[in-house]
Design a protein around this motif. Structure first.
Motif, PDB file in Angstrom:
ATOM      1  N   UNK A  54      31.046  50.974  48.444  1.00 43.52           N
ATOM      2  CA  UNK A  54      30.335  51.727  47.403  1.00 43.52           C
ATOM      3  C   UNK A  54      30.209  50.909  46.117  1.00 43.52           C
ATOM      4  N   UNK A  55      31.246  50.142  45.804  1.00 44.80           N
ATOM      5  CA  UNK A  55      31.199  49.314  44.596  1.00 44.80           C
ATOM      6  C   UNK A  55      30.125  48.233  44.712  1.00 44.80           C
ATOM      7  N   UNK A  56      30.072  47.558  45.859  1.00 43.54           N
ATOM      8  CA  UNK A  56      29.089  46.481  46.036  1.00 43.54           C
ATOM      9  C   UNK A  56      27.661  47.020  46.077  1.00 43.54           C
TER      10      UNK A  56
ATOM     11  N   UNK B 284      30.150  36.655  40.527  1.00 41.77           N
ATOM     12  CA  UNK B 284      30.748  37.567  41.491  1.00 41.77           C
ATOM     13  C   UNK B 284      32.269  37.595  41.344  1.00 41.77           C
ATOM     14  N   UNK B 285      32.862  36.416  41.157  1.00 39.26           N
ATOM     15  CA  UNK B 285      34.303  36.351  40.970  1.00 39.26           C
ATOM     16  C   UNK B 285      34.751  37.136  39.746  1.00 39.26           C
ATOM     17  N   UNK B 286      34.012  37.001  38.657  1.00 38.82           N
ATOM     18  CA  UNK B 286      34.344  37.734  37.431  1.00 38.82           C
ATOM     19  C   UNK B 286      34.166  39.234  37.623  1.00 38.82           C
ATOM     20  N   UNK B 287      33.106  39.609  38.332  1.00 42.22           N
ATOM     21  CA  UNK B 287      32.836  41.029  38.571  1.00 42.22           C
ATOM     22  C   UNK B 287      33.948  41.668  39.392  1.00 42.22           C
ATOM     23  N   UNK B 288      34.383  40.977  40.443  1.00 44.69           N
ATOM     24  CA  UNK B 288      35.440  41.514  41.296  1.00 44.69           C
ATOM     25  C   UNK B 288      36.779  41.552  40.558  1.00 44.69           C
ATOM     26  N   UNK B 289      37.072  40.524  39.778  1.00 44.26           N
ATOM     27  CA  UNK B 289      38.339  40.476  39.045  1.00 44.26           C
ATOM     28  C   UNK B 289      38.403  41.563  37.982  1.00 44.26           C
ATOM     29  N   UNK B 290      37.245  41.953  37.466  1.00 42.49           N
ATOM     30  CA  UNK B 290      37.207  43.019  36.463  1.00 42.49           C
ATOM     31  C   UNK B 290      37.476  44.381  37.085  1.00 42.49           C
ATOM     32  N   UNK B 291      37.048  44.569  38.348  1.00 40.23           N
ATOM     33  CA  UNK B 291      37.196  45.858  39.023  1.00 40.23           C
ATOM     34  C   UNK B 291      38.515  45.963  39.786  1.00 40.23           C
ATOM     35  N   UNK B 292      38.943  44.848  40.403  1.00 41.61           N
ATOM     36  CA  UNK B 292      40.148  44.852  41.225  1.00 41.61           C
ATOM     37  C   UNK B 292      41.114  43.769  40.749  1.00 41.61           C
ATOM     38  N   UNK B 293      42.365  43.970  41.098  1.00 42.14           N
ATOM     39  CA  UNK B 293      43.385  42.975  40.777  1.00 42.14           C
ATOM     40  C   UNK B 293      43.361  41.903  41.862  1.00 42.14           C
ATOM     41  N   UNK B 294      42.968  40.683  41.505  1.00 43.58           N
ATOM     42  CA  UNK B 294      42.816  39.616  42.476  1.00 43.58           C
ATOM     43  C   UNK B 294      44.058  38.724  42.482  1.00 43.58           C
ATOM     44  N   UNK B 295      44.523  38.378  43.694  1.00 37.85           N
ATOM     45  CA  UNK B 295      45.673  37.480  43.797  1.00 37.85           C
ATOM     46  C   UNK B 295      45.240  36.037  43.993  1.00 37.85           C
ATOM     47  N   UNK B 296      43.970  35.826  44.371  1.00 37.06           N
ATOM     48  CA  UNK B 296      43.523  34.460  44.622  1.00 37.06           C
ATOM     49  C   UNK B 296      42.003  34.395  44.656  1.00 37.06           C
ATOM     50  N   UNK B 297      41.442  33.405  43.988  1.00 36.50           N
ATOM     51  CA  UNK B 297      40.027  33.057  44.124  1.00 36.50           C
ATOM     52  C   UNK B 297      39.968  31.537  44.179  1.00 36.50           C
ATOM     53  N   UNK B 298      39.515  30.998  45.317  1.00 38.47           N
ATOM     54  CA  UNK B 298      39.518  29.547  45.469  1.00 38.47           C
ATOM     55  C   UNK B 298      38.491  29.130  46.521  1.00 38.47           C
ATOM     56  N   UNK B 299      38.338  27.821  46.670  1.00 44.11           N
ATOM     57  CA  UNK B 299      37.452  27.297  47.715  1.00 44.11           C
ATOM     58  C   UNK B 299      38.018  27.653  49.088  1.00 44.11           C
ATOM     59  N   UNK B 300      37.148  27.974  50.018  1.00 44.41           N
ATOM     60  CA  UNK B 300      37.564  28.387  51.360  1.00 44.41           C
ATOM     61  C   UNK B 300      38.196  27.205  52.101  1.00 44.41           C
ATOM     62  N   UNK B 301      39.476  27.350  52.429  1.00 42.80           N
ATOM     63  CA  UNK B 301      40.187  26.290  53.153  1.00 42.80           C
ATOM     64  C   UNK B 301      40.992  26.822  54.328  1.00 42.80           C
TER      65      UNK B 301
END
Length: 521
Positions: A174-176, A222-239
């Motif tokens: 619903x958020x997206x 997108x990273x900023x938008x998600x971090x504003x809505x939810x508590x993020x533990x990690x945002x990084x390059x996919x490895x």
């Protein structure tokens, strides 16, 4: 009607293993306080005067892909098995991305020179709202001193609740959608957003999210938008994702499971075994072996289950593992020996994986093959298929057919029908990426099967074939699928239907872009 979840305990994948052990360590006590503080911040529950209720506290260490401890991580988990359907939960199903959907995104990103990123939502399930009235007891040793007999009424989902995954998915969906994203028509875990000529893609696997865009700025937004809505533990390059090791290189993307493979060999005490060049001997005749020596069924199941997950990137063992999996009901020593040969092959090739090169075409192509009466127990044939986007292998299969075929042509025709269905699914999925395809080539090495698909006349030799297998004719007539004949030596799906000698096995493996990490990095 309210419901109550019962009992608390500490569960840990490392140490501690009991609540008393955890409470004696300040690090774990701090971790538990941090978890309960998250509940307060997310407004998960409300303390009320209710007599019963319970939860379960779980503790574990969060680890990196190399196995190093990052931090102590305590998790409060409800004993969902004590819930009653219709009282404290209703619908529980939550969509989860298929592994081939992840490979789809990796192939698309590689072709369009997109860098992919990953994010992990901290305490994801605590964000999902629940509609049912559920109460839980206060955690032992963490009761409110003023109201020790009160219980918590849940406003949001708690880990362990049956409806928790669905509640989280609905909250994120619903958020997206509210932010202008479009949900996939086939894959409901895929979200896309088009802006001018740029495409943003987001793939969700529970609380793990992969995303990327043809415009790098949209990834930051997108990273900023998600971090504003939810508590993020990690945002990084996919490895590292779902035990896949992913290397995004200048020339392409490499997907492999070397760490998982080495851990698997160590787990089954095969890390010092003698290696071998192929997963199965060409003269292997695996049968029920009624008079054979019985082996530990639990061990056999564990081996098969672990190998099946490895097949997510190791197509070279797909046929061998699927063949051994047919004997799980009553495994014998001969079957266990065959499984151990697969492990010996993995010892020889621990770092093999899928290579998605840049600069290749982006056309969908399928190969279909069958091994007539390959099953020595039921004399059923084995269907095999592989499906590529340009030079990137997206999906593959090796499956015993449901019925006994009376001819090679019939077995090949049934296999082609299954491959047709997979190609149609992939065609629909590509529409969500903005790619429209028609007349998708499907290559089969049996000319009779090709003619049967193009000829609507029912001959006396084919009238016994079940009507469900004839749907491929409709799609050939519509122009959705172009079924063509291919030489046996060029049939890449051979690797999924029968044991091969080392020369042909290695040739087909290379043709499918299954390479060794040491040759790329």
């Amino acid at each position: 009607m309210a419901a109550f979840i019962q009992a608390y305990s500490f569960v840990s994948s490392i140490d501690p293993t009991t609540i008393d052990q955890a409470l004696s360590d300040p690090n774990w006590v701090n971790a538990m306080h941090e978890e309960l503080n998250n509940f307060t911040r997310n407004e998960v529950w409300t303390l009320e005067d209710k007599p019963k209720g319970a939860t379960v506290i779980g503790t574990k260490n969060k680890q990196e892909d190399e196995g190093n401890i990052v931090r102590n991580k305590a998790r409060l988990v409800a004993k969902g098995y004590s819930q009653v359907e219709g009282i404290d939960f209703g619908e529980t199903f939550a969509p989860v991305a298929r592994l081939e959907a992840i490979r789809f995104l990796l192939a698309y990103a590689t072709h369009h020179d997109m860098k992919l990123y990953q994010m992990d939502v901290k305490n994801a399930f605590l964000n999902g709202y629940i509609n049912e009235l559920v109460y839980v007891e206060q955690p032992p040793e963490f009761e409110d001193p003023s109201n020790p007999n009160h219980v918590y009424r849940l406003s949001k989902a708690l880990y362990g609740l049956k409806q928790a995954p669905r509640a989280w998915y609905e909250r994120l969906r619903d958020f997206l959608i509210e932010k202008g994203f479009t949900i996939g028509r086939v894959d409901t875990t895929l979200f896309t957003k088009k802006t001018d000529n740029d495409l943003f893609v987001c793939q969700v696997y529970v609380d793990d999210i992969i995303f990327g865009s043809t415009n790098e700025e949209y990834c930051t937004e997108f990273g900023n938008m998600m971090a504003k809505e939810f508590d993020m533990s990690m945002i990084s390059e996919l490895t590292f994702f779902l035990r896949f090791q992913i290397k995004q290189l200048k020339e392409g993307t490499f997907i492999y499971q070397e760490k998982y493979t080495r851990d698997l060999l160590k787990r089954f005490k095969m890390d010092d075994c003698k290696s071998i060049e192929t997963p199965m001997a060409t003269n292997a005749k695996l049968e029920a072996d009624e008079s054979g020596i019985k082996v530990d069924q639990t061990l056999y199941w564990s081996m098969i289950g672990s190998l099946l997950y490895l097949c997510a990137s190791r197509l070279d063992i797909m046929f061998s593992v699927c063949l051994c999996a047919r004997f799980q009901a009553d495994p014998k020593e001969s079957h266990l020996t065959t499984v151990k040969r697969i492990l010996r092959y993995l010892k020889h090739t621990p770092s093999i994986g899928l290579w998605y090169p840049k600069g290749a075409s982006f056309e969908l192509l399928g190969y279909s093959d069958s091994n007539f009466a390959g099953c020595r127990v039921e004399r059923k044939s084995t269907s095999g298929g592989c499906y590529l986007l340009g030079r990137s292998l997206i999906s593959w299969s090796s499956k015993k057919q449901n019925c006994v075929s009376l001819s090679t042509a019939e077995a090949e025709y049934i296999a082609a029908g299954s491959s047709c269905a997979q190609l149609l699914y992939m065609k629909q999925t590509l529409k969500d990426y903005g790619v429209e395809l028609t007349r998708i080539p499907l290559l089969c090495d049996n000319e009779s099967a090709v003619k049967l698909a193009n000829n609507p006349v029912q001959h006396s030799q084919t009238k016994h074939i079940d009507i469900r297998h004839h749907f491929i004719r409709d799609h050939v007539a519509k122009g959705d699928i172009l079924l063509r004949n291919v030489g046996t030596k060029e049939q890449l799906a051979d690797i999924f239907t029968k044991p091969l000698d080392e020369s042909n096995f290695c040739r087909l493996r290379s043709e499918l872009n299954v390479l060794d990490a040491r040759t790329i990095m």
